[in-house]
Design a protein around this motif. Sequence first.
Motif, PDB file in Angstrom:
ATOM      1  N   SER A  48      -5.047 -24.647  17.120  1.00  0.00           N
ATOM      2  CA  SER A  48      -5.231 -24.826  15.672  1.00  0.00           C
ATOM      3  C   SER A  48      -3.891 -24.821  14.945  1.00  0.00           C
ATOM      4  O   SER A  48      -3.665 -25.601  14.012  1.00  0.00           O
ATOM      5  N   GLN A 101      -2.191 -28.109  15.566  1.00  0.00           N
ATOM      6  CA  GLN A 101      -2.853 -29.173  14.805  1.00  0.00           C
ATOM      7  C   GLN A 101      -2.428 -29.154  13.343  1.00  0.00           C
ATOM      8  O   GLN A 101      -2.239 -30.203  12.710  1.00  0.00           O
ATOM      9  N   GLN A 102      -2.288 -27.958  12.791  1.00  0.00           N
ATOM     10  CA  GLN A 102      -1.825 -27.852  11.406  1.00  0.00           C
ATOM     11  C   GLN A 102      -0.405 -28.384  11.255  1.00  0.00           C
ATOM     12  O   GLN A 102      -0.080 -29.074  10.269  1.00  0.00           O
ATOM     13  N   ILE A 148      -9.452 -34.046  13.904  1.00  0.00           N
ATOM     14  CA  ILE A 148      -9.319 -32.604  14.118  1.00  0.00           C
ATOM     15  C   ILE A 148     -10.617 -31.882  13.813  1.00  0.00           C
ATOM     16  O   ILE A 148     -11.093 -31.041  14.574  1.00  0.00           O
TER      17      ILE A 148
END
Length: 623
Positions: free
Chosen positions: A557, A560-561, A582
């Motif tokens: 996560s 991905q950010q 996502i």
Amino acid sequence: MENQMKLPVDSQRLREFTVILQKYKTGKHSVERRTIAAENWWKLRNQAEERKTSEGLNGFQAVSGWLHNVIVSKHADAMEAYPEPSILPREAGDRQEASVLSKIIPVILEQNEFEKTYSDAMWQKLKTGTGVYKVYWDPEKLNGLGDIAIERVDLLNLFWEPGTEDIQNSPYFFHTRLENNRELEETYPQLKGQLKGTGFLASRFLYDDAVSTEGKSTVVDVYYKRKEQGRSVLHYCKYVGDTVLYSTENIKLLRLRSAQGEETEALPAGGGGLYEHGLYPFVFDSLFPIEGSPCGYGFIDLCQNSQTQIDMMQTAFIKNTMVGSVPRYFQRVDGAINEEEFLDLNNPIIHVSGNLGQDSLRTVDYRPLSGNYIDMRTSVINELRETSGNTETSVGLVSSGVTAASAIAALQEASGKGSRDATRASYRAYGKIISLCIELIRQFYELPRQFRITGNLGVEKFIDYSNRGLLPQSQSFQGIELGMRLPVFDIKVIPQKSSSYTRLSQNELALQFYQLGFFSPNQADQALACMSMMEFEGKDELMQRICLNGTMQRKLSMFQQYALAMTEKYEPERAAELMGSITGDAGIVQRSRTKLKESGTGENSRVAQARRKAQSVSQPGGR
């Protein structure tokens, strides 16, 4: 030079050993008597030809198998929970070594056919009360390379100091066996002309075959401990009569003479004693322990009185039944009835001389047994089953009226407490066996050995292993030497073979975890909080895996950010597409559009399928 040297173990010392052995045998008389009686009872009681005393009904004795079934059932419970070792390190640096030992020790046990040895020891334990293992180094294995050997030992051939509960506290420990004189003379030429009799003779079981002691001699192995340089050293001597066959004390003296420059024969490796672990290589596994003895008593000692009562009552019932089913008669001496024709059931006519009076022939009165006697027999059977723990529930039967699954499971759980307790005692003995194996590996595995093990995900692997990781290792702290460290391990024993019920319950638990979302990385914290209050096999390993999945999800996560932030900054036109990939929204929208396009009306697929099925049924040939 050797003839001029006075060796520590000579003929005088051997005579002292024999005196101690006779003393130990005298103190062990009650154990031998009870062990022989239990084995004879087990072997002979089911052989009718050994128990008949006369022909006909008077010599008949009924023999039932209630106690036999108890021992068979307990043995099945023990083999169902066949043990497997798990070696755990005490220090982080020994983790790899412990993992390898957990893989190779089962291979060593398999090469020794330990499952059969374990089964034989369990029979011995259940019948006589004590199973005995011997874990030693056999230098003749692997074409002279040597390897670990494990075998079951006859309790009648072992002797220790009377009153000792732990054999390791006995000053001496003896193991005797009968061997053929010819084979002894071929192996040890110094025995030629010296074998004149059996000498010491241990007690023996009543074998089916006629075992003769002619042409055989008793070989005595004596183990004893001596304090040398502040530590206990295990010494060993093997002898026959007054002749030494092998002695570690004599070998040590010869080694010292060799170090001074005198030539001697090649000597085995070692520090002067037999084994560096300093323990007697025997492990006792008792069923019901007795104070002041390493032995215990078994189910035959506990239940044979009840079994004898059952057999006596069964014999009386059968005799009473036979008396009632075959009528008997009183006949006067001067009666005129032809007995031959009377006893011939195929002859319809019986000739009588003279008048047939009422008192010429009279039926013998028969009184059937009362139902109280049957109830008494049932009561004794229940007593035997309750005493031994072999109740109906433990063998899979449940009393009438108990139908709830939880109640049946609770009864079965409670009925298996005795078997679980006996199995745990066997596990403790098994742990000692594994510990002795590790110590023998530490001492003798100087050359690498090849092992086939099962690696991760069941992959077959071949590895080389030696004692390099088990030898003393130097340790230091901030450049200061702290001496040598010996790798030490803890042994955890677990069942290797689980029952089908256990496997089914484990599978059901795994499916429940999956359905509740325990394996979802997004719910890792909730799953760990819930599992911390639960108890089941493999809990720690599963919690570690869930925690690892949660950690990987959090890292994913975060990455991905970072990727989304970089995309919005440098390629803003692709930010929406990346956001959808996502979160998964893009895929969901696309699949929803596809389903609506296929159905045309947006009707539920189940409704549409039912409509088509109803339409086809109404047509000829439709289904």
